[in-house]
Design a protein around this motif. Sequence first.
Motif, PDB file in Angstrom:
ATOM      1  N   ILE A  51     119.582  -8.503  11.785  1.00  6.27           N
ATOM      2  CA  ILE A  51     118.893  -8.048  12.269  1.00  6.27           C
ATOM      3  C   ILE A  51     119.920  -7.016  12.759  1.00  6.27           C
ATOM      4  O   ILE A  51     120.889  -7.488  13.489  1.00  6.27           O
ATOM      5  CB  ILE A  51     117.484  -8.190  12.649  1.00  6.27           C
ATOM      6  N   GLY A  55     117.729  -2.001  13.416  1.00  8.85           N
ATOM      7  CA  GLY A  55     116.517  -3.021  13.213  1.00  8.85           C
ATOM      8  C   GLY A  55     116.984  -2.811  11.654  1.00  8.85           C
ATOM      9  O   GLY A  55     115.825  -3.197  11.477  1.00  8.85           O
ATOM     10  N   ILE A  57     117.273  -4.917   9.112  1.00  8.15           N
ATOM     11  CA  ILE A  57     116.791  -5.710   7.989  1.00  8.15           C
ATOM     12  C   ILE A  57     117.508  -6.161   6.751  1.00  8.15           C
ATOM     13  O   ILE A  57     117.118  -5.622   5.992  1.00  8.15           O
ATOM     14  CB  ILE A  57     115.431  -6.452   8.643  1.00  8.15           C
ATOM     15  N   THR A  68     109.994 -13.764   8.618  1.00  6.09           N
ATOM     16  CA  THR A  68     110.429 -11.728   9.005  1.00  6.09           C
ATOM     17  C   THR A  68     110.932 -12.852  10.350  1.00  6.09           C
ATOM     18  O   THR A  68     110.643 -13.273  10.969  1.00  6.09           O
ATOM     19  CB  THR A  68     109.068 -11.699   9.532  1.00  6.09           C
ATOM     20  N   SER A  70     112.375 -10.617  13.622  1.00 12.33           N
ATOM     21  CA  SER A  70     112.360  -9.434  14.333  1.00 12.33           C
ATOM     22  C   SER A  70     113.293  -9.809  15.781  1.00 12.33           C
ATOM     23  O   SER A  70     113.734 -11.376  16.023  1.00 12.33           O
ATOM     24  CB  SER A  70     110.607  -9.633  15.102  1.00 12.33           C
ATOM     25  N   LYS A  71     113.150  -8.805  17.454  1.00 12.99           N
ATOM     26  CA  LYS A  71     113.754  -9.074  18.361  1.00 12.99           C
ATOM     27  C   LYS A  71     113.430  -8.418  19.483  1.00 12.99           C
ATOM     28  O   LYS A  71     112.696  -7.058  18.812  1.00 12.99           O
ATOM     29  CB  LYS A  71     115.366  -8.825  18.125  1.00 12.99           C
ATOM     30  N   ASP A  72     112.585  -8.673  20.611  1.00 13.49           N
ATOM     31  CA  ASP A  72     112.366  -8.483  21.207  1.00 13.49           C
ATOM     32  C   ASP A  72     113.827  -8.326  22.885  1.00 13.49           C
ATOM     33  O   ASP A  72     114.130  -9.286  23.324  1.00 13.49           O
ATOM     34  CB  ASP A  72     111.610  -8.975  22.575  1.00 13.49           C
ATOM     35  N   TYR A  79     113.353 -13.780  17.210  1.00 16.44           N
ATOM     36  CA  TYR A  79     112.345 -14.392  16.242  1.00 16.44           C
ATOM     37  C   TYR A  79     112.360 -14.520  14.848  1.00 16.44           C
ATOM     38  O   TYR A  79     113.181 -13.592  14.454  1.00 16.44           O
ATOM     39  CB  TYR A  79     110.913 -14.055  16.590  1.00 16.44           C
TER      40      TYR A  79
END
Length: 114
Positions: A51, A55, A57, A68, A70-72, A79
């Motif tokens: 990623i 954003g 991917i 999947t 994702s990131k925070d 994640y």
Amino acid sequence: QVQFAESGGGLVQSGGSLRLSCAPSGAIFSLYVMGWYCQAPRKQRELIASITPGGQINYVDSVKGRFTISKDNTKNIMYLQMNSLKPEDTAVYYCNTDPPVRTWGQGTQVTVSS
């Protein structure tokens, strides 16, 4: 040098799900492409999902539609949601930049039973 801490692995039956977490020691998500890597027994470590800071991917074909990434950015955690797990997903999973810096974390073991 940035360090990585992976968690969330475990033993799961085929078809099950796990969510892996990656916490780097610094706030690097806005600076680097981040990736999830896996290393199966007797195989080389490979990048399976990445990623970008913006954003975008990418996935390898073997996990498309099942995993999947994702990131925070506020929590500084990345994640990997892993669904429909298969025995061939059994591996140690690592996070790192893409391309990777020299320091790897300990990884987190994922074992999928048939």
